[in-house]
Motif scaffolding. Structure first.
Motif, PDB file in Angstrom:
ATOM      1  N   PRO A 176      40.951  39.307  40.998  1.00  0.00           N
ATOM      2  CA  PRO A 176      41.178  38.188  40.078  1.00  0.00           C
ATOM      3  C   PRO A 176      41.267  38.607  38.616  1.00  0.00           C
ATOM      4  CG  PRO A 176      38.917  38.201  40.845  1.00  0.00           C
ATOM      5  CD  PRO A 176      39.636  39.233  41.653  1.00  0.00           C
ATOM      6  N   SER A 177      40.709  39.784  38.256  1.00  0.00           N
ATOM      7  CA  SER A 177      40.764  40.257  36.879  1.00  0.00           C
ATOM      8  C   SER A 177      40.598  41.764  36.883  1.00  0.00           C
ATOM      9  CB  SER A 177      39.665  39.601  36.033  1.00  0.00           C
ATOM     10  OG  SER A 177      38.391  40.082  36.417  1.00  0.00           O
ATOM     11  N   ASP A 178      40.699  42.358  35.707  1.00  0.00           N
ATOM     12  CA  ASP A 178      40.534  43.805  35.593  1.00  0.00           C
ATOM     13  C   ASP A 178      39.108  44.247  35.872  1.00  0.00           C
ATOM     14  OD1 ASP A 178      43.181  44.006  34.910  1.00  0.00           O
ATOM     15  OD2 ASP A 178      42.811  44.052  32.739  1.00  0.00           O
ATOM     16  N   THR A 179      38.170  43.312  35.883  1.00  0.00           N
ATOM     17  CA  THR A 179      36.759  43.666  36.056  1.00  0.00           C
ATOM     18  C   THR A 179      36.209  43.269  37.419  1.00  0.00           C
ATOM     19  OG1 THR A 179      36.046  41.568  35.082  1.00  0.00           O
ATOM     20  CG2 THR A 179      36.341  43.442  33.586  1.00  0.00           C
ATOM     21  N   MET A 180      37.052  42.753  38.320  1.00  0.00           N
ATOM     22  CA  MET A 180      36.564  42.288  39.616  1.00  0.00           C
ATOM     23  C   MET A 180      37.506  42.749  40.736  1.00  0.00           C
ATOM     24  SD  MET A 180      35.464  38.399  38.551  1.00  0.00           S
ATOM     25  CE  MET A 180      34.598  38.100  40.079  1.00  0.00           C
TER      26      MET A 180
ATOM     27  N   GLU B 118      33.190  44.501  43.851  1.00  0.00           N
ATOM     28  CA  GLU B 118      32.846  45.259  42.649  1.00  0.00           C
ATOM     29  C   GLU B 118      33.062  44.373  41.429  1.00  0.00           C
ATOM     30  OE1 GLU B 118      33.698  49.627  42.174  1.00  0.00           O
ATOM     31  OE2 GLU B 118      35.153  49.125  43.725  1.00  0.00           O
ATOM     32  N   ILE B 119      32.051  44.315  40.579  1.00  0.00           N
ATOM     33  CA  ILE B 119      32.138  43.524  39.354  1.00  0.00           C
ATOM     34  C   ILE B 119      31.684  44.392  38.192  1.00  0.00           C
ATOM     35  CG2 ILE B 119      31.348  41.462  38.149  1.00  0.00           C
ATOM     36  CD1 ILE B 119      30.763  40.219  40.874  1.00  0.00           C
ATOM     37  N   LYS B 120      32.570  44.584  37.242  1.00  0.00           N
ATOM     38  CA  LYS B 120      32.235  45.356  36.059  1.00  0.00           C
ATOM     39  C   LYS B 120      31.555  44.428  35.056  1.00  0.00           C
ATOM     40  CE  LYS B 120      34.138  48.727  32.832  1.00  0.00           C
ATOM     41  NZ  LYS B 120      35.352  49.449  32.378  1.00  0.00           N
ATOM     42  N   LEU B 121      30.266  44.631  34.843  1.00  0.00           N
ATOM     43  CA  LEU B 121      29.482  43.741  33.995  1.00  0.00           C
ATOM     44  C   LEU B 121      29.747  43.982  32.518  1.00  0.00           C
ATOM     45  CD1 LEU B 121      26.114  43.948  35.963  1.00  0.00           C
ATOM     46  CD2 LEU B 121      27.945  42.266  36.205  1.00  0.00           C
ATOM     47  N   ASN B 122      29.906  45.260  32.153  1.00  0.00           N
ATOM     48  CA  ASN B 122      30.265  45.616  30.774  1.00  0.00           C
ATOM     49  C   ASN B 122      30.844  47.023  30.795  1.00  0.00           C
ATOM     50  OD1 ASN B 122      28.000  47.441  30.741  1.00  0.00           O
ATOM     51  ND2 ASN B 122      26.680  45.697  30.232  1.00  0.00           N
ATOM     52  N   ASP B 123      30.939  47.657  29.653  1.00  0.00           N
ATOM     53  CA  ASP B 123      31.567  48.972  29.581  1.00  0.00           C
ATOM     54  C   ASP B 123      30.772  50.051  30.301  1.00  0.00           C
ATOM     55  OD1 ASP B 123      33.641  47.925  28.152  1.00  0.00           O
ATOM     56  OD2 ASP B 123      32.839  48.514  26.183  1.00  0.00           O
TER      57      ASP B 123
END
Length: 748
Positions: A251-255, A314-319
């Motif tokens: 759904p996004s670059d972080t998920m 996988e979820i990117k929470l921050n950098d």
């Protein structure tokens, strides 16, 4: 301690193992755990063949990873004509992967002398198998076919501080290909010796810009290498249908989320083996002309089903922080039979079924900073392994039914942190706590008649109950890991590491409480203290890649299954010994030379010295254990493994043509801890050759693969049950003969 330190200095200075890989860049999208993400897409001329990996949760050169590992791309395996993962042993040092008795799909795995041969329910493997980070607890259905695979990775030494289930000997990771978001497909057909017909199809369909679905199906069909001279059925045939489906949502670059399911059905005929000697009296017990023929009369029904579903997120929470979750459910069912006497008579027949299911949940939190990187996680497993089998003693008109189950709940917390002390020195610390709660139930009962009611004989007369108990035990262990590496430049890394391995105890499903009353208490865990030193480097303007490693392991309380014929015990008595102490040390080397675009060569060498220092057992009789260390050897552990290959390539007809001859050698190997001159396998060589042509645009490709060119006969398993009541059974199981296969592949 002085001896251990001296040995480690010797290993560090001498020819230790090196891990090789092909000269291509890996593109692992999901972080691998202490593993090499091997060749993937294209050679990077600027990097001159450098392998990029994600072993420590960030992209880095293979040279920087302080662990002994071999990784092979699915593309490379396909071009060599590899059918299943057992071919990995032909090119990986100190690895044994064999197909066990009975079926095409039960796996036996050993790394550096550590493994588990017994495929009975309740026993845990010493080498862990993972499919897309999901632990596969049972060996049934674990001989994975090579299709829809991005890479297969073999990690040597204890694992567990980075992910998944604790594994004492090492891990094998089977990584399937990600779908991506472009429409594409692939169809591959093969035809070869023994009327081999294989068909594999794959497709990816993008539904939206963020959602893709796809799948792969494989059908493997082959006539037998031999015949059942009693029933007329094929022996060593293959009939397997495998299916994988997946949906990926970004759904996004972080998920990123992936839902995947698989199912494999193996209906190949059972492998009954072949008699190595007659009984000297009755011609019905005679040997056969071919090692692939049998005279077994127990039946030809065999069915193995393995299936599962998993959800990865996988979820990117921050950098610097990423959260990962892996939820999975797997189950399997096996109906099979083994004719141990290999005659038309029910002298020693074993009809059996196994069933298992497991739920696993893993949570990970990954951190990637400028100097500190690491992972912390929680792992949970809830599984049940169960089954039953008859030991049919036809000459005595007696059957012994054995049935039971093992329920396991496992809880673990783990972490592994890597810190750059300076620009050249790097320290990694890991730790894991594991707790296993196990409940074992075992029933062993005599019947008068051929087979028990469980396997179709309703008129069998129940007799003496030999074992009937339910017991529970808890096993827990703290297992640390530490490594220090020195990397003065990008082309050289020297490292040293220590790790502790643990495999929990359990209950012997064959245990006879009348013959061995202590079986109701179960057996203890086994542990290993593993030390490793190594060097990885690139030399001669990056045309030679060399990885060296030496290791020393202090192995304690090894779980060894011993089965001995004993009429007083109701047929075959089973013991699970915790075999005291053992010392294992060795060297490994893998090298790859890439002098030009048109030529490359590989060489791997493995050496293992495994020796029991103490082996206490009750087999000698009496109530006092006896040390028989001088009379025991390590099974499935050749002292030497060597493999070499070379690939010549050239432009041809607008495409690319390549030829790859390969040779592998394994020295003498004992199939069990008690040596048997007739049963054990002498050292042998295997010679393979493959030729491939890839058309312009890489849509079409053709291949011809010849394996075991010298038609070598070599045993991969066997059993020895002497005595008239058992038909003087000495039987063997063999690896494949010479085969030639042609393949055609089309990508769209």
């Amino acid at each position: 301690m002085t001896k251990r330190i001296a040995l480690l200095h010797l290993l560090a200075a001498g020819a230790a193992p090196f891990a090789l890989a092909t000269p291509r860049i890996a593109s692992a999208q999901v972080p691998a755990a202490k593993t090499v993400a091997t060749p993937a897409e294209a050679t990077d001329a600027d990097n001159k063949g450098e392998i990029v990996v994600t072993a420590r949760r960030r992209e880095e050169s293979l040279i920087s990873v302080p662990i002994s590992v071999t990784a092979i791309s699915g593309d490379a395996l396909g071009k060599q004509g590899a059918v299943d993962i057992t071919t990995l042993q032909d090119r990986t040092p100190n690895l044994t992967l064999q197909i066990a008795r009975g079926s095409n799909s039960t796996l036996i795995a050993f790394i550096r002398g550590v493994g588990q041969q017994d495929p009975l329910w309740g026993f845990e493997p010493g080498v862990g198998l993972y499919v897309d980070d999901v632990y596969v607890a049972r060996p049934q259905g674990a001989v994975l076919d090579i299709f829809d695979v991005q890479r297969v990775e073999v990690l040597r030494g204890p694992q567990g501080t980075l992910y998944g289930r604790n594994t004492i000997g090492g891990a094998i990771k089977y990584v399937t290909k990600k779908l991506g978001h472009e429409f594409e497909g692939d169809v591959k057909g093969s035809y070869g010796s023994y009327n081999q017909r294989d068909l594999i199809g794959k497709v990816t369909v993008p539904v939206t810009d963020t959602l893709s679905v796809g799948g792969a199906v494989a059908y493997y069909k082959r006539d037998g290498y031999g015949k059942n001279l009693t029933t007329g059925k094929d022996q060593y045939d293959k009939d397997v249908l495998a299916l994988r489906l997946a949906a990926e949502f970004t759904p996004s670059d972080t998920m990123f989320f992936r839902l995947a399911g698989d199912r494999t059905v193996d209906t190949s005929n059972p492998r009954h083996g072949t008699r190595l000697v007659g009984n000297g009296v009755d011609p019905v017990y005679a040997t056969t002309a071919s090692v692939y023929d049998t005279r077994a009369g127990a039946g030809d029904h065999n069915r193995v089903v393995s299936e599962g579903v998993s959800l990865t997120g996988e979820i990117k929470l921050n950098d610097t922080l990423t959260f990962k979750t892996i939820s999975a459910y797997r189950k399997g069912h096996t109906d099979t039979i083994i004719d141990f006497d290999n005659t038309a008579l029910p002298t020693l027949d074993i009809p059996a079924y196994y069933r298992d299911h497991q739920y696993t949940q893993e949570l990970q939190l990954l951190y990637q900073g400028e100097r500190l990187q690491g992972v912390a996680g929680l792992y949970y497993l809830n599984g049940v392994s169960a089954g039953a089998f008859d030991t049919v003693l036809g000459l005595l008109n007696t059957t012994i039914l054995t049935s039971g189950s093992v329920k396991t709940k496992s809880y673990a917390a783990f972490t592994d942190l890597s810190y750059d002390l300076t620009d050249t020195f790097k320290l990694s610390l890991g730790a894991r706590y594991t707790r296993d709660d196990k409940t074992g139930t075992v029933l062993r009962q005599n019947y008068t008649g051929i087979r028990s009611p469980v396997f179709g004989n309703a008129s069998a007369i129940p007799g003496l109950v030999r074992t009937n108990y339910t017991n529970s035990r808890t096993f827990d262990q703290f297992t640390p890991r530490v490594s220090l590496s020195y990397q003065p430049n990008r082309d050289l890394n020297v490292y040293a590491s220590y790790s502790k391995g643990f495999k929990s105890g359990g209950f012997d499903m064959r245990g006879d409480a009348l013959f061995t009353p202590t079986t109701v208490n179960g057996y203890k865990p086994e542990t290993v203290d593993a030390y490793e030193v190594g060097m990885k480097g690139a030399f001669i303007d990056r045309t030679l890649f060399l990885n060296l490693a030496g290791y020393y392991s202090n192995y304690k309380n090894q779980q060894v299954t011993i089965q001995v014929p004993n009429v007083l015990a109701g047929g075959i008595a089973s013991f699970v010994d915790n075999a005291g102490k053992a010392e294992i040390y060795g060297l490994e080397m893998e090298a790859r030379a890439v002098p030009s675009r048109d030529f490359q060569a590989t060489l791997s060498v493995g050496y293992t010295h495994a020796k029991y220092k103490k082996y206490l057992t009750f087999i000698a009789g009496g109530t006092t254990p006896v040390d028989v260390a001088s009379q025991r050897v390590f099974q499935n552990t050749p002292k030497w493994t060597v493999a070499a290959s070379a690939t010549w390539s050239t432009d041809l007809a607008g495409g690319r043509f390549s030829v790859t001859p390969a040779v592998s050698m394994r020295s003498d190997v004992s199939l069990f801890e008690i040596p048997s001159p007739v049963l054990d396998q002498d050292g042998y060589f295997l010679v393979d050759t493959s030729a491939n042509w890839v058309a312009p645009g890489e849509r079409w490709s053709l291949g011809v693969h010849a394996r075991n060119l010298t038609n070598k006969r070599y045993r991969v398993g066997g059993y020895n049950f002497p005595g008239a009541a058992f038909g003087n059974s000495l039987i063997g199981y063999y690896g494949p003969p010479r085969t030639v296969t042609g393949t055609v592949e089309f990508k769209f």
